[in-house]
Design a protein around this motif. Structure first.
Motif, PDB file in Angstrom:
ATOM      1  N   LEU A  15       0.846  -1.184   0.000  1.00 18.21           N
ATOM      2  CA  LEU A  15       0.000   0.000   0.000  1.00 18.21           C
ATOM      3  C   LEU A  15       0.882   1.234   0.000  1.00 18.21           C
ATOM      4  CD1 LEU A  15      -2.692   1.557   0.339  1.00 18.21           C
ATOM      5  CD2 LEU A  15      -2.427   1.253   2.826  1.00 18.21           C
ATOM      6  N   GLY A  16       0.833   2.007  -1.088  1.00 18.15           N
ATOM      7  CA  GLY A  16       1.567   3.260  -1.157  1.00 18.15           C
ATOM      8  C   GLY A  16       0.690   4.397  -0.681  1.00 18.15           C
ATOM      9  N   VAL A  17       1.279   5.341   0.058  1.00 17.82           N
ATOM     10  CA  VAL A  17       0.526   6.468   0.613  1.00 17.82           C
ATOM     11  C   VAL A  17       1.243   7.772   0.314  1.00 17.82           C
ATOM     12  CG1 VAL A  17      -0.436   7.506   2.708  1.00 17.82           C
ATOM     13  CG2 VAL A  17      -0.363   5.011   2.484  1.00 17.82           C
ATOM     14  N   ALA A  22      -4.864  17.632   4.224  1.00 16.60           N
ATOM     15  CA  ALA A  22      -6.141  17.883   3.545  1.00 16.60           C
ATOM     16  C   ALA A  22      -6.402  16.875   2.435  1.00 16.60           C
ATOM     17  CB  ALA A  22      -6.166  19.297   2.975  1.00 16.60           C
ATOM     18  N   SER A  23      -5.354  16.416   1.758  1.00 13.44           N
ATOM     19  CA  SER A  23      -5.496  15.508   0.613  1.00 13.44           C
ATOM     20  C   SER A  23      -4.513  14.354   0.741  1.00 13.44           C
ATOM     21  CB  SER A  23      -5.243  16.252  -0.702  1.00 13.44           C
ATOM     22  OG  SER A  23      -6.151  17.329  -0.854  1.00 13.44           O
ATOM     23  N   ILE A  24      -5.026  13.141   0.595  1.00 15.58           N
ATOM     24  CA  ILE A  24      -4.196  11.936   0.716  1.00 15.58           C
ATOM     25  C   ILE A  24      -4.470  11.035  -0.479  1.00 15.58           C
ATOM     26  CG2 ILE A  24      -3.771   9.838   2.077  1.00 15.58           C
ATOM     27  CD1 ILE A  24      -4.692  11.465   4.537  1.00 15.58           C
ATOM     28  N   GLY A  25      -3.410  10.558  -1.096  1.00 17.20           N
ATOM     29  CA  GLY A  25      -3.539   9.598  -2.186  1.00 17.20           C
ATOM     30  C   GLY A  25      -3.014   8.246  -1.747  1.00 17.20           C
ATOM     31  N   THR A  26      -3.653   7.183  -2.207  1.00 16.79           N
ATOM     32  CA  THR A  26      -3.164   5.835  -1.919  1.00 16.79           C
ATOM     33  C   THR A  26      -3.222   5.002  -3.195  1.00 16.79           C
ATOM     34  OG1 THR A  26      -5.355   4.969  -1.293  1.00 16.79           O
ATOM     35  CG2 THR A  26      -4.001   5.906   0.470  1.00 16.79           C
ATOM     36  N   ALA A  27      -2.367   4.002  -3.266  1.00 12.51           N
ATOM     37  CA  ALA A  27      -2.369   3.064  -4.388  1.00 12.51           C
ATOM     38  C   ALA A  27      -1.849   1.728  -3.893  1.00 12.51           C
ATOM     39  CB  ALA A  27      -1.503   3.579  -5.539  1.00 12.51           C
ATOM     40  N   ILE A  40      -0.246  -2.181 -10.934  1.00 11.74           N
ATOM     41  CA  ILE A  40      -0.981  -1.263 -10.070  1.00 11.74           C
ATOM     42  C   ILE A  40      -2.425  -1.767  -9.993  1.00 11.74           C
ATOM     43  CG2 ILE A  40      -1.758   1.107  -9.714  1.00 11.74           C
ATOM     44  CD1 ILE A  40       0.714   2.043 -11.226  1.00 11.74           C
ATOM     45  N   GLU A  41      -2.837  -2.134  -8.798  1.00 12.93           N
ATOM     46  CA  GLU A  41      -4.129  -2.779  -8.600  1.00 12.93           C
ATOM     47  C   GLU A  41      -5.279  -1.792  -8.459  1.00 12.93           C
ATOM     48  OE1 GLU A  41      -6.046  -5.234  -4.939  1.00 12.93           O
ATOM     49  OE2 GLU A  41      -4.214  -6.091  -5.775  1.00 12.93           O
ATOM     50  N   ASP A  42      -5.100  -0.809  -7.590  1.00 13.56           N
ATOM     51  CA  ASP A  42      -6.162   0.185  -7.413  1.00 13.56           C
ATOM     52  C   ASP A  42      -5.589   1.460  -6.803  1.00 13.56           C
ATOM     53  OD1 ASP A  42      -5.918  -0.028  -4.669  1.00 13.56           O
ATOM     54  OD2 ASP A  42      -7.917  -0.797  -4.305  1.00 13.56           O
ATOM     55  N   ALA A  43      -6.407   2.493  -6.787  1.00 10.82           N
ATOM     56  CA  ALA A  43      -6.009   3.772  -6.213  1.00 10.82           C
ATOM     57  C   ALA A  43      -7.232   4.417  -5.578  1.00 10.82           C
ATOM     58  CB  ALA A  43      -5.429   4.695  -7.293  1.00 10.82           C
ATOM     59  N   GLU A  44      -7.001   5.120  -4.487  1.00  8.09           N
ATOM     60  CA  GLU A  44      -8.119   5.785  -3.818  1.00  8.09           C
ATOM     61  C   GLU A  44      -7.637   7.079  -3.188  1.00  8.09           C
ATOM     62  OE1 GLU A  44     -11.735   4.639  -0.709  1.00  8.09           O
ATOM     63  OE2 GLU A  44     -10.614   3.085  -1.773  1.00  8.09           O
ATOM     64  N   PHE A  45      -8.462   8.113  -3.341  1.00  9.94           N
ATOM     65  CA  PHE A  45      -8.146   9.449  -2.836  1.00  9.94           C
ATOM     66  C   PHE A  45      -9.039   9.752  -1.630  1.00  9.94           C
ATOM     67  CE2 PHE A  45      -9.148  14.008  -2.765  1.00  9.94           C
ATOM     68  CZ  PHE A  45      -7.881  14.567  -2.723  1.00  9.94           C
ATOM     69  N   PHE A  46      -8.478  10.514  -0.682  1.00 10.16           N
ATOM     70  CA  PHE A  46      -9.247  10.892   0.511  1.00 10.16           C
ATOM     71  C   PHE A  46      -8.930  12.336   0.861  1.00 10.16           C
ATOM     72  CE2 PHE A  46      -9.795  11.283   5.136  1.00 10.16           C
ATOM     73  CZ  PHE A  46     -11.085  10.797   5.283  1.00 10.16           C
ATOM     74  N   SER A  47      -9.950  13.069   1.281  1.00  9.34           N
ATOM     75  CA  SER A  47      -9.716  14.453   1.699  1.00  9.34           C
ATOM     76  C   SER A  47     -10.551  14.768   2.930  1.00  9.34           C
ATOM     77  CB  SER A  47     -10.070  15.436   0.570  1.00  9.34           C
ATOM     78  OG  SER A  47     -11.462  15.382   0.283  1.00  9.34           O
ATOM     79  N   PHE A  74      -7.025   5.132   6.677  1.00 10.80           N
ATOM     80  CA  PHE A  74      -5.842   4.261   6.638  1.00 10.80           C
ATOM     81  C   PHE A  74      -6.215   2.845   7.074  1.00 10.80           C
ATOM     82  CE2 PHE A  74      -2.695   7.991   7.375  1.00 10.80           C
ATOM     83  CZ  PHE A  74      -2.678   8.253   6.021  1.00 10.80           C
ATOM     84  N   GLU A  75      -7.004   2.745   8.126  1.00 15.99           N
ATOM     85  CA  GLU A  75      -7.403   1.430   8.630  1.00 15.99           C
ATOM     86  C   GLU A  75      -8.163   0.653   7.566  1.00 15.99           C
ATOM     87  OE1 GLU A  75      -9.902  -0.549  12.386  1.00 15.99           O
ATOM     88  OE2 GLU A  75      -9.735   1.624  12.181  1.00 15.99           O
ATOM     89  N   MET A  76      -9.066   1.334   6.862  1.00 15.23           N
ATOM     90  CA  MET A  76      -9.838   0.691   5.804  1.00 15.23           C
ATOM     91  C   MET A  76      -8.931   0.201   4.678  1.00 15.23           C
ATOM     92  SD  MET A  76     -11.132   1.362   2.490  1.00 15.23           S
ATOM     93  CE  MET A  76     -11.230   3.153   2.365  1.00 15.23           C
ATOM     94  N   ARG A  77      -7.955   1.023   4.286  1.00 21.29           N
ATOM     95  CA  ARG A  77      -7.057   0.641   3.197  1.00 21.29           C
ATOM     96  C   ARG A  77      -6.131  -0.503   3.610  1.00 21.29           C
ATOM     97  NH1 ARG A  77      -7.740   0.858  -1.556  1.00 21.29           N
ATOM     98  NH2 ARG A  77      -5.924   1.930  -2.411  1.00 21.29           N
ATOM     99  N   MET A  78      -5.779  -0.554   4.889  1.00 19.12           N
ATOM    100  CA  MET A  78      -4.901  -1.614   5.373  1.00 19.12           C
ATOM    101  C   MET A  78      -5.615  -2.957   5.507  1.00 19.12           C
ATOM    102  SD  MET A  78      -2.560   0.318   8.260  1.00 19.12           S
ATOM    103  CE  MET A  78      -1.737   1.879   7.872  1.00 19.12           C
ATOM    104  N   MET A  79      -6.927  -2.957   5.297  1.00 19.64           N
ATOM    105  CA  MET A  79      -7.685  -4.203   5.362  1.00 19.64           C
ATOM    106  C   MET A  79      -7.562  -5.019   4.075  1.00 19.64           C
ATOM    107  SD  MET A  79     -11.155  -2.910   7.311  1.00 19.64           S
ATOM    108  CE  MET A  79     -11.975  -4.497   7.106  1.00 19.64           C
ATOM    109  N   SER A  80      -6.870  -4.489   3.073  1.00 15.33           N
ATOM    110  CA  SER A  80      -6.675  -5.235   1.830  1.00 15.33           C
ATOM    111  C   SER A  80      -6.002  -6.565   2.138  1.00 15.33           C
ATOM    112  CB  SER A  80      -5.802  -4.429   0.859  1.00 15.33           C
ATOM    113  OG  SER A  80      -5.539  -5.171  -0.312  1.00 15.33           O
ATOM    114  N   PRO A  81      -6.536  -7.682   1.657  1.00 15.94           N
ATOM    115  CA  PRO A  81      -5.955  -8.985   1.988  1.00 15.94           C
ATOM    116  C   PRO A  81      -4.537  -9.150   1.444  1.00 15.94           C
ATOM    117  CG  PRO A  81      -7.611  -9.202   0.252  1.00 15.94           C
ATOM    118  CD  PRO A  81      -7.715  -7.811   0.777  1.00 15.94           C
ATOM    119  N   HIS A  82      -3.731  -9.868   2.181  1.00 21.38           N
ATOM    120  CA  HIS A  82      -2.362 -10.213   1.783  1.00 21.38           C
ATOM    121  C   HIS A  82      -1.461  -8.992   1.625  1.00 21.38           C
ATOM    122  CE1 HIS A  82      -3.991 -14.205   1.150  1.00 21.38           C
ATOM    123  NE2 HIS A  82      -4.870 -13.709   0.315  1.00 21.38           N
TER     124      HIS A  82
END
Length: 199
Positions: A15-17, A22-27, A40-47, A74-82
């Protein structure tokens, strides 16, 4: 007698962060031994909303609420399996940045670090110079925009993954860049080599 154990996946996830208050990107990227080392599997933005105008609470209390929201994301994104590691660009500060901006970034980094510790995941970091050198072959003279264009050119099949608005997508691309560079770390390569190759 057949074993009930599932065969291990042929890849590991990172998980890249891209840190921000104010703005956070993850992939999330998948790292393989071969034939295509990284996907690259997925990406999600949060603000988080920066204004307290409509809230009758102190600014400091509202900042804590925003940090709680970030921690939940962050907790939600860290729930990605494996998932085997978290990666981010090592926090650095523009000389012209305000004290408030520096503190905000430091707080968010602390939230990410604590989340990784709680999940038992290593937090890998790459400096801006390391990211530029890894992806572009040079550091000092390259810009963030150069890095973003390089990631997009290396992974054309991932264009549909990035959030539509440019202001959102660049944060996710920066997150992917950090993960891609950290994928070459010893910890990740040992884990990847233990997974074998694709059938």
């Amino acid at each position: 007698m057949a074993s009930n154990q599932q065969a291990p996946l042929p890849f590991v996830r990172i998980l890249g962060v891209d840190l921000g208050f104010a703005s956070i990107g993850t992939a999330i990227i998948q790292v393989y031994r071969s034939p295509e080392p990284i996907v690259i599997e997925d990406a999600e933005f949060f603000s988080t909303a920066p204004s307290t105008a409509k809230l009758k609470i102190r600014v400091v209390d509202y900042a804590l609420l925003r940090l709680e929201e970030i921690g939940g994301f962050f907790e939600m994104r860290m729930m990605s399996p494996h998932l085997m590691a978290i990666a981010c660009e090592a926090p650095s500060y523009n000389q012209k940045a305000s004290t408030q901006s520096k503190l905000g970034l430091a707080y968010v980094y602390g939230v990410l670090r604590e989340g990784a510790r709680r999940e038992g995941l290593p937090l890998l970091q790459a400096t801006p110079q390391e990211i530029k050198k890894h992806l572009l072959g040079s550091g000092a003279k390259s810009s963030k925009e150069d890095v973003q264009r390089r990631v997009q050119s290396l992974f054309p099949a991932s264009q549909s993954i990035w959030p539509g608005a440019k202001g959102k997508s660049v944060h996710c691309i920066d997150a992917a860049a950090a993960a891609i560079v950290c994928a070459s770390s010893r910890e990740v390569q040992l884990a990847v080599n233990a997974r074998g190759t694709l059938p």
